[in-house]
Design a protein around this motif. Structure first.
Motif, mmCIF file in Angstrom:
data_model
loop_
_atom_site.group_PDB
_atom_site.id
_atom_site.type_symbol
_atom_site.label_atom_id
_atom_site.label_comp_id
_atom_site.label_asym_id
_atom_site.label_seq_id
_atom_site.Cartn_x
_atom_site.Cartn_y
_atom_site.Cartn_z
ATOM 1 N N ARG A 573 41.166 -21.972 21.644
ATOM 2 C CA ARG A 573 41.425 -20.473 21.531
ATOM 3 C C ARG A 573 40.150 -19.727 21.133
ATOM 4 O O ARG A 573 39.966 -18.720 21.924
ATOM 5 N N LEU A 574 39.247 -20.170 20.270
ATOM 6 C CA LEU A 574 38.086 -19.540 20.166
ATOM 7 C C LEU A 574 37.001 -19.188 21.431
ATOM 8 O O LEU A 574 36.534 -18.274 21.566
ATOM 9 N N CYS A 575 37.073 -20.525 22.094
ATOM 10 C CA CYS A 575 36.349 -20.330 23.231
ATOM 11 C C CYS A 575 36.693 -19.487 24.471
ATOM 12 O O CYS A 575 35.980 -18.982 25.269
ATOM 13 N N SER A 576 38.223 -19.366 24.476
ATOM 14 C CA SER A 576 38.564 -18.705 25.411
ATOM 15 C C SER A 576 38.472 -17.081 25.253
ATOM 16 O O SER A 576 38.249 -16.327 25.804
ATOM 17 N N ARG A 577 38.343 -16.974 23.912
ATOM 18 C CA ARG A 577 38.302 -15.518 23.484
ATOM 19 C C ARG A 577 36.775 -15.172 23.665
ATOM 20 O O ARG A 577 36.410 -14.084 24.188
ATOM 21 N N PHE A 578 35.920 -15.910 23.419
ATOM 22 C CA PHE A 578 34.428 -15.770 22.904
ATOM 23 C C PHE A 578 33.519 -16.218 24.209
ATOM 24 O O PHE A 578 32.232 -15.753 24.132
ATOM 25 N N GLY A 579 33.951 -17.007 24.871
ATOM 26 C CA GLY A 579 33.227 -17.789 26.149
ATOM 27 C C GLY A 579 33.019 -16.799 27.354
ATOM 28 O O GLY A 579 33.866 -15.822 27.378
#
Length: 783
Positions: A573-579
């Motif tokens: 979830r974190l990588c989809s939001r900030f990648g």
């Protein structure tokens, strides 16, 4: 890595000892939940810092209910002598003694660089001369010693005790309790003969019963049960202490009882109770700690005191029992706890919870030094050690350097001193749109509810004030926040771009003086939909440690909690939001440098002893988690992702990848895994050393190469508490497992044909970091 953090990241927050997962905060609750990583701060309440300004007067506070302390962020009207509190926007008048204040003459607490200050006001009795002020209370150490040991272990323990007594300050009060099948409390003040009070170890004893037996209950003092004692006043004194005579019956200044204690230690024998074949020794740890807590509660309530428990095996009778005396019953394992098949566990935890409440109300600390090959019950005792802010050290033997050196460190002065402080309370005050969910770390909630408390509770919550009976310069706490914008802040007009949080720590310092440390920090509110501003203020080291502490707590509190799966989902979830990526194109995926090392931290956290409890006992898991919860971010990162240094003839020591590919026959590796420090010699180096080349004058360079990692390991060990275990091993030796278990398995038995000669493989089916990152990319970009 911390240096790379942008703007208000890791480096900027260091002067105050505060590091945050997010240094730019989203304005709404929804946007905060999209950030995945909790908004949390790691604080070191009394961190040693030469730059902290000490002010010799009382702090100036905002009007209740805010009560925040004047700080550099307050707006000051010098003409009208008014200051506006940045937290609640109340207007406060300066008192008369601030009359001389002007733009050219400001008090220390308003200096812009002094966001952390310490107040050391003089004693309240201003009329008396400073010399007649009462001396600060002395520190109190009550030793509780297990005697169900073999002769050799008891010998090691006695020599450690003798060394400790020699290091104690002369004015420190000392007491002694020993326990085996029964509890023996020594009346050190009775000099004529050795006088001992004996308590049975099979049943729980109430505090009142203990005091009655010792002649310390108010009724027995009133009726003159102990009036025969020299210097005994007729009624209890007004300072909350029992009459001085009763204190000095059991607790004597170190300078007065050094000889008596040495004689008692010389005479101390292993527990004389016979142990039948096929049974464990009868050990009543719970009753011994109850007696110790009861004695301190009667003699020195509310003053800095430590119970130092030296335990060499499991409690097998009475309250706090963790296993029966029959050897046919094994000590509980993680599997037993998961299946609810540990019959004594919940009862023992309940007993230690009650003991923790008693110690917290008295303001006393429980330290646990457990030295045994089997478990001793650290998992059950964790609650009473952690809630009182005590130390825990787990070793294999009382003769092991991990115990001996750690035990000595508690009493040392000078540079090696831990700066032991007592009786701390922490209060947190913050801007109106912030709520406090709770704290993970060595403290207890004081149940002081208010508008700043969140509905969600994490760790010790439902309060804005916490008790820390014991704290030191390295003690760290993790505070979890919730963002709850109020209607008022949503009204038209320009919202305040800054948020403010103030930490107030009241504590009794090592010399006995009371201090108040005030740290006020500010961070920026940003629009949560603007990912760039959030990324700019992200601290990935703090985020990794916050997640580790959070899931350790969830694993303890929630049954069937799957930590690995939870971490994987959070990372995706974190990588989809900030990648940055194109849909369905894994090759296009990139992460900002502020996030780039987080996947690696998560990979190592998934494999760490905090998540994978297999192959660890419940005692070891409790020990690891207690240290994770109280250490600084820098130290906690090393626990999650160890550091590796490589030494070779060709270059100075260089950091190496935490990977099996870093192993080479002609290199020495130094692994710092926090709990252990490993010096690993490659095959060729080990062969040369065994042939004695380092002793030949023409091979001085080789002797220096062998010595360099030894010196660096000693530097690490010297600065760390508890002292880590030093493991010196060779490639393909049995103890090489300490290194191999921590390395990324980029080469396994499946790929052995590709391995460079002299390197190594790891026999595992675990995925490597490369495979983990490939899967992560694929899952993040899929539509």
């Amino acid at each position: 890595m911390a240096e790379e953090l942008v703007g208000t990241g890791g480096a900027a927050s260091d002067p105050d000892g505060v590091r945050m997962s997010w240094n730019n905060w989203p304005r709404s609750k929804v946007e905060a939940s999209k950030c995945v990583i909790p908004v949390a701060a790691s604080i070191a309440p009394i961190r040693a810092s030469p730059s902290v300004l000490v002010l010799p007067y009382q702090p100036l506070r905002c009007k209740p209910p805010c009560s925040a302390v004047l700080n550099p962020f307050a707006r000051v009207d010098f003409a009208a002598k008014i200051w506006i509190c940045p937290l609640c926007f109340s207007r406060n008048h300066f008192p008369p003694h601030y009359a001389g204040i002007s733009e050219a003459n400001v008090p220390g607490e308003l200096y812009p660089q002094c966001t952390t200050v310490e107040y050391a006001p003089p004693p309240l009795d201003h009329h008396s001369a400073p010399s007649s002020a009462p001396p600060p209370p002395p520190p109190v150490f009550l030793f509780v010693i297990d005697t169900c040991l073999i002769e050799e272990e008891l010998g090691f323990l006695k020599s450690a005790m003798r060394r400790a007594i020699g290091l104690l300050p002369d004015n420190a009060l000392v007491g002694l309790v020993t326990f085996g099948t029964q509890v023996h409390l020594y009346e050190l003040g009775f000099a004529d003969v050795s006088k001992i009070y004996v308590f049975r170890g099979i049943k729980e004893i109430s505090k009142d019963h203990i005091l009655d037996q010792l002649g310390l209950s108010p009724s027995s003092v009133r009726h003159g049960a102990a009036v025969g004692m020299p210097g005994y006043p007729k009624a209890p004194q007004t300072n909350g202490f029992h009459p001085s005579g009763s204190v000095h019956r059991f607790l004597l200044p170190a300078v007065d009882c050094e000889y008596a204690l040495s004689s008692l230690l010389d005479e101390l024998q292993t527990d004389q109770w016979p142990v039948e074949a096929g049974t464990r020794a009868l050990r009543c740890t719970g009753v011994a700690l109850s007696v110790a807590a009861g004695l301190l509660g009667a003699c020195v309530p509310g003053t800095g005191a430590r119970i130092i428990a030296l335990v060499g095996g499991p409690c097998t009778q009475g309250p706090g029992m963790i296993v029966s005396k029959d050897l046919s019953e094994p000590v509980r394992s993680h599997k037993d706890l998961d299946k609810d098949a540990a019959p004594h566990f919940h009862k023992a935890v309940k007993f230690y919870e009650n003991l923790a409440k008693q110690l917290v109300s008295q303001g006393h600390v429980l330290d646990l030094f457990a030295s045994a090959l089997d478990q001793v019950g650290v998992a059950e005792m964790k609650v009473s050690v952690e809630r009182t802010g005590g130390f825990v050290v787990l070793a294999e033997s009382f003769g092991h350097p991990v115990f001996k050196d750690s035990f000595k460190r508690i009493f040392e002065n000078g540079e090696q001193s831990l700066g032991l402080s007592f009786n701390g309370t922490l209060e947190i005050n913050c801007s109106k749109d912030i709520r406090i969910e709770g704290i993970i770390g060595p403290c207890t909630s004081l149940e002081k509810k208010g508008t700043l408390c969140a509905d969600i509770v994490v760790g010790q919550g439902n309060t804005t004030s916490w008790k820390m009976c014991g704290l030191d310069r390295t003690t760290c706490l993790t505070v979890f926040f919730e963002i709850v914008p109020s209607e008022r802040s949503n009204q038209s007009g320009i919202p305040n771009p800054q948020l403010y949080i103030q930490f107030l720590t009241n504590y009794q310092g090592p010399e006995g003086q009371m201090r108040l440390r005030v740290t006020t920090i500010t961070r920026r509110w940003v629009d949560g939909s603007n990912a760039e501003e959030l990324i700019e203020g992200f601290d990935q080291e703090t985020a990794a440690v916050v997640l580790a502490r959070y899931i350790s707590l969830k694993m303890e509190m929630e049954e069937e909690f799957d930590a690995t799966r939870w971490l994987d989902r959070s990372l995706i979830r974190l990588c989809s939001r900030f990648g940055d990526y194109r849909k369905d194109d894994p090759a296009s995926f990139t992460l900002n440098p502020n996030f780039s090392i987080l996947p690696q931290f998560m990979f190592n956290l998934r494999r760490s002893q905090f998540v994978q409890v297999f192959n660890n006992s419940p005692d070891e898991t409790a020990y690891f988690r207690m240290l994770l919860n109280r250490e600084s971010i820098t130290n906690s990162v090393v626990m999650i992702q160890p550091s590796l240094l490589s030494y070779s003839f060709n270059s100075p020591p260089v950091p190496a990848l935490l990977d099996v590919a870093s192993i080479s026959a002609d290199r020495i590796l130094l692994l710092d895994a926090y709990f252990s420090v490993v010096i690993f010699h490659g095959m060729t180096i080990a062969q040369w050393r065994n042939m004695g080349y380092q002793n030949q004058p023409e091979h001085q360079a080789f002797a220096q190469l062998l010595q360099a990692p030894q010196d660096d390991a000693q530097v690490i060990i010297r600065d760390r508490f508890p002292v880590p275990r030093l493991v010196i091993c060779d490639q393909h030796g049995s103890q090489a497992r300490f290194l191999l278990a921590k390395l990324n398995p980029s080469a396994t038995y499946n790929s052995a044909h590709e391995v460079v000669p002299g390197s190594d493989v790891i026999f595992t089916d675990d995925v490597s970091l490369q495979v983990f990152c490939e899967h992560l990319r694929r899952l993040v970009v899929q539509s």
